[in-house]
Structures are given as C-alpha cells and as structure tokens.
Design an enzyme around this catalytic site. Structure first.
Site, PDB file in Angstrom:
ATOM      1  N   GLU A  83       0.826  -1.199   0.000  1.00 45.73           N
ATOM      2  CA  GLU A  83       0.000   0.000   0.000  1.00 45.73           C
ATOM      3  C   GLU A  83       0.860   1.249   0.000  1.00 45.73           C
ATOM      4  O   GLU A  83       1.950   1.266   0.561  1.00 45.73           O
ATOM      5  CB  GLU A  83      -0.941   0.012   1.217  1.00 45.73           C
ATOM      6  CG  GLU A  83      -2.047  -1.025   1.081  1.00 45.73           C
ATOM      7  CD  GLU A  83      -3.026  -1.027   2.253  1.00 45.73           C
ATOM      8  OE1 GLU A  83      -4.194  -1.359   2.019  1.00 45.73           O
ATOM      9  OE2 GLU A  83      -2.622  -0.713   3.384  1.00 45.73           O
ATOM     10  N   CYS A  97       3.466   8.641   1.012  1.00 45.20           N
ATOM     11  CA  CYS A  97       3.893   7.726   2.059  1.00 45.20           C
ATOM     12  C   CYS A  97       4.169   6.381   1.392  1.00 45.20           C
ATOM     13  O   CYS A  97       3.262   5.743   0.850  1.00 45.20           O
ATOM     14  CB  CYS A  97       2.805   7.603   3.129  1.00 45.20           C
ATOM     15  SG  CYS A  97       3.273   6.532   4.486  1.00 45.20           S
ATOM     16  N   CYS A 104       5.300  -6.349   7.624  1.00 44.37           N
ATOM     17  CA  CYS A 104       6.448  -5.938   8.430  1.00 44.37           C
ATOM     18  C   CYS A 104       6.761  -7.062   9.407  1.00 44.37           C
ATOM     19  O   CYS A 104       5.857  -7.625  10.014  1.00 44.37           O
ATOM     20  CB  CYS A 104       6.128  -4.655   9.207  1.00 44.37           C
ATOM     21  SG  CYS A 104       7.525  -3.999  10.146  1.00 44.37           S
ATOM     22  N   CYS A 108       5.178  -4.136  16.473  1.00 47.40           N
ATOM     23  CA  CYS A 108       4.778  -3.022  17.327  1.00 47.40           C
ATOM     24  C   CYS A 108       3.287  -3.183  17.635  1.00 47.40           C
ATOM     25  O   CYS A 108       2.479  -3.404  16.734  1.00 47.40           O
ATOM     26  CB  CYS A 108       5.048  -1.689  16.633  1.00 47.40           C
ATOM     27  SG  CYS A 108       6.790  -1.449  16.204  1.00 47.40           S
ATOM     28  N   CYS A 111       0.415  -1.031  15.850  1.00 50.29           N
ATOM     29  CA  CYS A 111       0.447  -0.863  14.396  1.00 50.29           C
ATOM     30  C   CYS A 111      -0.204  -2.042  13.677  1.00 50.29           C
ATOM     31  O   CYS A 111       0.110  -3.200  13.956  1.00 50.29           O
ATOM     32  CB  CYS A 111       1.895  -0.710  13.930  1.00 50.29           C
ATOM     33  SG  CYS A 111       2.057  -0.490  12.145  1.00 50.29           S
ATOM     34  N   GLY A 149       6.326  -1.651   6.576  1.00 52.08           N
ATOM     35  CA  GLY A 149       7.684  -2.163   6.631  1.00 52.08           C
ATOM     36  C   GLY A 149       8.668  -1.298   7.391  1.00 52.08           C
ATOM     37  O   GLY A 149       8.379  -0.160   7.758  1.00 52.08           O
ATOM     38  N   SER A 178      11.965   6.732   7.975  1.00 47.85           N
ATOM     39  CA  SER A 178      11.575   6.528   9.369  1.00 47.85           C
ATOM     40  C   SER A 178      11.971   5.129   9.831  1.00 47.85           C
ATOM     41  O   SER A 178      11.842   4.156   9.082  1.00 47.85           O
ATOM     42  CB  SER A 178      10.052   6.700   9.494  1.00 47.85           C
ATOM     43  OG  SER A 178       9.643   6.476  10.826  1.00 47.85           O
ATOM     44  N   CYS A 319      -1.489   6.716   9.612  1.00 48.12           N
ATOM     45  CA  CYS A 319      -0.328   6.054  10.205  1.00 48.12           C
ATOM     46  C   CYS A 319      -0.738   4.797  10.945  1.00 48.12           C
ATOM     47  O   CYS A 319      -1.623   4.828  11.786  1.00 48.12           O
ATOM     48  CB  CYS A 319       0.374   6.951  11.213  1.00 48.12           C
ATOM     49  SG  CYS A 319       0.773   8.574  10.628  1.00 48.12           S
TER      50      CYS A 319
END
Ligand code: SAH
Length: 326
Positions: A83, A97, A104, A108, A111, A149, A178, A319
């Site tokens: 995406e 973005c 990933c 976390c 997320c 990721g 990031s 996010c």
C-alpha cells in the site's frame, strides 16, 4: 518499472546507450505507458511493452478519503500486497507515504501492519513504482518512508529508490526515512548516506520498559545506542532528527512522561512529532486536550514539538493502519 530489465532488453536489441535513461525520464515525468514516449521508435515501444512491464506493481484498488488523501493497494508480480498513500494539503504540499516491505516482520503493538503476515522486502523498482503511480496524477514534492515495513531492514533498496526520487520532483531534503531504531541499518544510514535525506525515529516512550512493551524490537536494539546514532547523524549532517511519538491514553501521555522525554532527548537534536493514535484495536487514543498538554510540557522543557495532522483515517490510510485488509 524495472530499469535493470529495461537496460537488458535495450542492450539485447542493440539500442543506443541512452535508451533506458530516455524511458526513465518519461516515466519520472508521469507518462502512463510506452505509447506516450514519442521520441522512441514505434517498433521499440511495442517490443518494450511486451518485454518490460511498465510497472512492477498492479493496482488493485484505490480509496479516496474525504480529506483528499488517496490510498492505493497494489500487488507485486508474485502476489504480495503493497500500500502507498498520497496526502494533499492546502498549501500545495503533495506528500507520498511509501512502503519498503510487504507487511512488516516487527510487531509493534499499536500498528496494524505488524499484525499482518510479513511478505518480503520490496525491490527498489517496486518502491519507485508506488511513486510513479501517483506521479501520473500530478506533481509530487515530499516523500516519507512511513508506509508498510521497516526501511532499515531493506536499506539498499530504499536508498536506491530514494536516490531517484529527485527525478520525480522530490528532493532529498524533502525525503524522510523513518525507523524503529534498527541499529545495523541505522548505522549504515548515518555512515554512508551522503545525500541530505532526513531521518525520523519512532520512539513512543522514553522509558525502556514501556518502550519494550509497546515495541518488542526495543529489547534487541537498546534505546541508548539508537539515540547515540541519531546524535551522530545530527553532528554529521547538521539536521535535526524527527521523533515520532504516538499518543496512547493512559500509557505514554502523562505530563511526567513528557518531562522524561524532554530530559532524554535534550533541546538541540530532535524535533518531536506527536501522532494522534489511529484506532487499530488495542489502545485508546489520547484526547486532543491530553495531546495539547503533552506538547506544552515538551515546549516548556525546551523540546520543539508539533502535532501530526491526521489524514485518511476514514479509508484506513492513516499512520499504522496499512494492513491490506481484503
Ligand atoms: N517501521 C518504520 C516505518 C513506518 S513509519 C517506523 O516504525 O518508523 C509509521 C509510523 O506510524 C511510525 O512512527 C509508527 O510508529 C506510527 N504508527 C503505527 N501505528 C500507528 C497508529 N495506530 N496510530 C498512529 N501512528 C501509528
């Protein structure tokens, strides 16, 4: 577009050396296919269209938010979901973005991407094709590697993509990578990257135990070492590191936690970006009031801080919401 494949196809056909660059130039300026490349012989265009797919990604779905944000869901040739999001702002900023991996491998807790199955690293071309897709519908001027990721786990491909972004209109100063603080990649990023590409650190807690709870990767790469690398980046490049801090009600949003954050980071090296939590199930987001108070506490302690504008939440494009739910 896979430019290595393109170069091979052009070479095999005995084309002059500049062909691949010519094709890239068209693509970078937003061409939608080979047929638009009028300075290429028609026969060559036809052959390339067969030999070298115009994009390494197939668009599956595009969702538009009420705020103008667009989320695209792609598939790689081997079936992995990817995406990417385009955010448009009133001041003319058009910010991309980008995803560096399908899924990933990190987990976390706040997320959504961490909860989906990890696919693989994306190639540089698969990263660039996300950008080219949006370039076709207008000019772009900012890019953040804040999609699916962990960029530092795929640094070579992230960098080779980032190095071509200026051709698309996105300068290095307007490109941000990031990271959760994945040390091997971060060290190389600090040592090797000569371009003024910006760095952002997903911090989320100043306290090590809490950070480990929120982000298991913290056990593997101690925060002190990660911050030392960020300080080295600032010393070498003369640019502040952005710190991302997602605001979780009752978890990391108390005034004393703001003061601890300011003590940990100090006044000169970092700029904090507070992120309103986008619902993914596990947590409650801090109230606007709590976020404003937290920001105020940081400012009082001398740490620059802003609050991130939430975009695309209604289409799960904000996010932490990228999860290719289908
Ligand atoms: N893996 C890298 C790149 C992704 S950046 C990194 O984590 O830095 C995505 C940003 O969105 C990170 O700062 C992440 O912590 C934040 N984020 C994740 N889930 C979120 C959520 N539910 N709400 C708000 N921000 C979130």
């Amino acid at each position: 577009m896979d430019l290595d494949l393109l170069q091979g196809a052009a070479d095999a056909r005995g084309e002059p050396g500049y062909r691949a660059a010519q094709v890239w130039e068209w693509a970078a300026r937003g061409a939608g296919g080979y047929d638009e490349m009028t300075n290429l012989p028609a026969s060559l265009r036809d052959e390339l269209a067969v030999a070298v797919p115009f994009s390494t990604l197939t668009l599956e779905e595009e969702a538009r938010s009420r705020d103008g944000t667009v989320k695209a869901l792609f598939r790689t040739a081997d079936g992995h979901p990817v995406e990417a999001v385009l955010m448009r702002y009133r001041d003319g900023r058009r910010s991309l973005c980008l995803s560096s991996q399908s899924g990933c491998p990190l987990t976390c807790t706040f997320c959504a991407t961490g909860a989906m199955r990890f696919g693989r690293n994306l190639t540089a071309w698969e990263i660039l094709d996300q950008a080219l897709h949006f370039r076709r519908s207008g000019e772009l001027n900012h890019a953040v590697f804040m999609g699916m990721g962990e960029p530092m786990l795929n640094l070579d491909n992230v960098l080779s993509a980032a190095r071509r972004l200026p051709d698309i209109g996105i300068t290095h100063r307007r490109t941000t990578v990031s990271t959760v603080g994945w040390l091997p990649g971060l060290r190389r990023f600090v040592d090797d990257v000569e371009e003024p590409i910006r760095l952002a650190l997903s911090l989320h807690a100043a306290d090590g135990a809490l950070r480990s709870e929120l982000m298991p990767v913290n056990d593997r790469h101690p925060l002190d070492d990660v911050l030392a690398e960020c300080r080295r980046y600032v010393a070498l490049r003369g640019r502040k590191v952005f710190v991302e801090y997602v605001m979780l009600a009752g978890v990391n949003d108390r005034a004393e936690q703001a003061r601890a954050l300011a003590r940990l980071l100090g006044p000169k090296t970092f700029k904090v970006n507070l992120i309103p939590y986008n619902p993914t199930g596990r947590f409650e987001g801090s109230s606007r009031k709590a976020i404003a108070a937290f920001r105020e506490a940081l400012l009082v302690a001398g740490l620059p801080a802003t609050v991130r504008l939430t975009r695309g939440r209604d289409i799960d494009a904000a996010c932490g919401q990228l999860a290719a739910a289908r």
